[in-house]
Scaffold this motif. Structure first.
Motif, PDB file in Angstrom:
ATOM      1  N   GLY A  28       0.813  -1.211   0.000  1.00  0.00           N
ATOM      2  CA  GLY A  28       0.000   0.000   0.000  1.00  0.00           C
ATOM      3  C   GLY A  28       0.847   1.261   0.000  1.00  0.00           C
ATOM      4  N   VAL A  29       1.922   1.248   0.786  1.00  0.00           N
ATOM      5  CA  VAL A  29       2.815   2.412   0.828  1.00  0.00           C
ATOM      6  C   VAL A  29       3.502   2.613  -0.515  1.00  0.00           C
ATOM      7  CG1 VAL A  29       4.919   3.340   1.864  1.00  0.00           C
ATOM      8  CG2 VAL A  29       3.190   2.282   3.320  1.00  0.00           C
ATOM      9  N   VAL A  30       3.999   1.516  -1.104  1.00  0.00           N
ATOM     10  CA  VAL A  30       4.689   1.624  -2.395  1.00  0.00           C
ATOM     11  C   VAL A  30       3.727   2.068  -3.493  1.00  0.00           C
ATOM     12  CG1 VAL A  30       5.905   0.329  -4.187  1.00  0.00           C
ATOM     13  CG2 VAL A  30       6.449  -0.065  -1.781  1.00  0.00           C
ATOM     14  N   LEU A  31       2.527   1.504  -3.512  1.00  0.00           N
ATOM     15  CA  LEU A  31       1.562   1.876  -4.542  1.00  0.00           C
ATOM     16  C   LEU A  31       1.124   3.333  -4.430  1.00  0.00           C
ATOM     17  CD1 LEU A  31      -0.633  -1.353  -4.667  1.00  0.00           C
ATOM     18  CD2 LEU A  31       0.767  -0.446  -6.516  1.00  0.00           C
ATOM     19  N   SER A  32       1.159   3.892  -3.227  1.00  0.00           N
ATOM     20  CA  SER A  32       0.782   5.303  -3.076  1.00  0.00           C
ATOM     21  C   SER A  32       1.746   6.219  -3.835  1.00  0.00           C
ATOM     22  CB  SER A  32       0.740   5.684  -1.589  1.00  0.00           C
ATOM     23  OG  SER A  32       2.056   5.807  -1.046  1.00  0.00           O
ATOM     24  N   ILE A  33       2.968   5.731  -4.052  1.00  0.00           N
ATOM     25  CA  ILE A  33       3.951   6.525  -4.792  1.00  0.00           C
ATOM     26  C   ILE A  33       3.525   6.664  -6.252  1.00  0.00           C
ATOM     27  CG2 ILE A  33       6.373   6.603  -5.533  1.00  0.00           C
ATOM     28  CD1 ILE A  33       7.095   5.111  -2.977  1.00  0.00           C
ATOM     29  N   ASN A  34       2.785   5.677  -6.762  1.00  0.00           N
ATOM     30  CA  ASN A  34       2.283   5.773  -8.134  1.00  0.00           C
ATOM     31  C   ASN A  34       1.359   6.980  -8.288  1.00  0.00           C
ATOM     32  OD1 ASN A  34       1.574   4.679 -10.887  1.00  0.00           O
ATOM     33  ND2 ASN A  34      -0.421   4.518  -9.906  1.00  0.00           N
ATOM     34  N   ASP A  35       0.404   7.128  -7.362  1.00  0.00           N
ATOM     35  CA  ASP A  35      -0.501   8.272  -7.417  1.00  0.00           C
ATOM     36  C   ASP A  35       0.262   9.581  -7.266  1.00  0.00           C
ATOM     37  OD1 ASP A  35      -2.546   6.504  -7.716  1.00  0.00           O
ATOM     38  OD2 ASP A  35      -3.318   6.690  -5.672  1.00  0.00           O
ATOM     39  N   LEU A  36       1.223   9.592  -6.345  1.00  0.00           N
ATOM     40  CA  LEU A  36       2.038  10.789  -6.136  1.00  0.00           C
ATOM     41  C   LEU A  36       2.754  11.177  -7.430  1.00  0.00           C
ATOM     42  CD1 LEU A  36       3.811  12.883  -4.571  1.00  0.00           C
ATOM     43  CD2 LEU A  36       5.299  10.960  -3.969  1.00  0.00           C
ATOM     44  N   ALA A  37       3.411  10.215  -8.082  1.00  0.00           N
ATOM     45  CA  ALA A  37       4.202  10.509  -9.276  1.00  0.00           C
ATOM     46  C   ALA A  37       3.315  10.980 -10.427  1.00  0.00           C
ATOM     47  CB  ALA A  37       4.997   9.275  -9.687  1.00  0.00           C
ATOM     48  N   ILE A  38       2.179  10.308 -10.634  1.00  0.00           N
ATOM     49  CA  ILE A  38       1.304  10.708 -11.738  1.00  0.00           C
ATOM     50  C   ILE A  38       0.680  12.067 -11.463  1.00  0.00           C
ATOM     51  CG2 ILE A  38      -0.874  10.141 -12.890  1.00  0.00           C
ATOM     52  CD1 ILE A  38      -0.014   7.313 -13.059  1.00  0.00           C
ATOM     53  N   LYS A  39       0.329  12.335 -10.223  1.00  0.00           N
ATOM     54  CA  LYS A  39      -0.173  13.666  -9.866  1.00  0.00           C
ATOM     55  C   LYS A  39       0.898  14.719 -10.161  1.00  0.00           C
ATOM     56  CE  LYS A  39      -2.929  16.640  -7.664  1.00  0.00           C
ATOM     57  NZ  LYS A  39      -4.243  17.052  -8.201  1.00  0.00           N
TER      58      LYS A  39
END
Length: 330
Positions: A28-39
């Motif tokens: 969950g923590v690692v996947l949150s970085i995906n949203d951060l990067a795309i944002k």
């Protein structure tokens, strides 16, 4: 303490803290970085350019895992190509609507709205799979939908279109989850992931050939601006975000798969909600946004209803529970 007592204590600890929980938290923590990067990329680049680069990175990880796995590339053989095609199309729509909505909303608001997906799974389980859903879970669905209404902010004079897009994404994600449940008897997780990455590459490349020159570009601030921007070569300073999207989805997805492989789904699923505090953290630290009172009300209702639904499943001891999370199939 005797050896027998130590063994008993160790067994109790292992029972209380299954390793799948740690995999789920890490995923969950690692996947949150995906949203951060795309944002972070959504203000400059076209969505199909971001997804194409991400898909190549993700495909590299998938192929590496397949190469070193015992089954090898034989597991990619399938007798259900049409099912894969239909599922990939649903995932495509889910991704486009989610990331366009994410580009227009505060990060925490978008993630909270997307967490309505488990409620859609409950709804579809009753209507499509004819599974029994009791009054308590129906009440949780109603509470969660009330949270969605709050997140759309109708009191502002117009329903926020970005929230509607994220809601469509959650519905499509839940639909793809229904497809996964139908296909899991014959298709491995790697096969499902491989064909989704192929779909990303084909669709993004086609979209780039058609719209990559900016011929369909919208004015700044338009709802679909992120989708129709022209392509351009990213400077070195932005490559961290492109690489982060692919690595986050590849590594985070593997951690989540391992979590569900080693531990009962009903026990693991609530820990995917680590994505909510992570979204608030990234929003504050990176983008300087903090949920307002309206957002907090919606977050509380949606996440509370989702977690209650998962808790009810645990009580019912439904060991084969499938739960949709916003970043699980991207």
């Amino acid at each position: 303490m005797s050896d027998q007592s130590k063994n008993t204590t160790t067994k109790l600890a292992a029972t209380k803290f299954p390793k799948g929980i740690f995999f789920a938290l890490g995923g969950g923590v690692v996947l949150s970085i995906n949203d951060l990067a795309i944002k972070a990329l959504s203000g400059t680049y076209a969505l199909h350019q971001v997804i194409l680069i991400r898909a190549f990175v993700g495909m590299t990880i998938v192929l590496a895992v397949i190469w070193f796995s015992g089954s090898g590339f034989r597991q990619l053989l399938t007798k259900r190509p049409l099912d894969h095609l239909f599922r990939v199309c649903i995932v495509m729509v889910s991704n486009v609507t989610y990331f366009v909505g994410l580009s227009l909303m505060p990060l925490a608001d978008a993630v909270a709205t997307a967490f309505v997906a488990p409620l859609f799974v409950t709804l579809m389980s009753a209507l499509i799979l004819r599974e029994h859903v009791g009054p308590r879970r129906w009440a949780a669905v109603g509470v969660g939908m009330l949270g969605v209404v709050i997140m759309t902010r109708p009191g502002a004079g117009i329903i926020q279109p970005a929230a509607i897009l994220v809601l469509i994404s959650a519905f499509c994600y839940a639909s793809s989850h229904m497809m996964t449940r139908r296909m899991r008897g014959t298709e491995s997780a790697m096969t499902l992931n491989f064909f989704v990455q192929c779909g990303f590459i084909v669709v993004s490349t086609t979209f780039g050939l058609v719209a990559g020159d900016g011929g369909f570009a919208q004015a700044p601030g338009g709802t679909w601006e992120f989708l129709f921007r022209p392509w351009h070569s990213p400077p070195v300073g932005d490559w961290w975000a492109f690489l982060a999207t692919g690595v986050a989805v590849g590594v985070g997805g593997l951690l989540m798969s391992q979590a569900y492989r080693t531990t009962e789904a009903a026990l693991v699923a609530p820990f995917e909600y680590i994505g909510m505090p992570m979204a608030i953290f990234w929003g504050v630290v990176v983008f300087g946004t903090f949920p307002d009172h309206t957002a907090w009300a919606g977050i509380a209702l949606i996440c509370g209803a989702g977690l209650y639904t998962l808790w009810r499943e645990t009580v019912r001891k439904q060991k084969d529970l499938d739960v949709a999370a916003p970043s699980g199939d991207i």
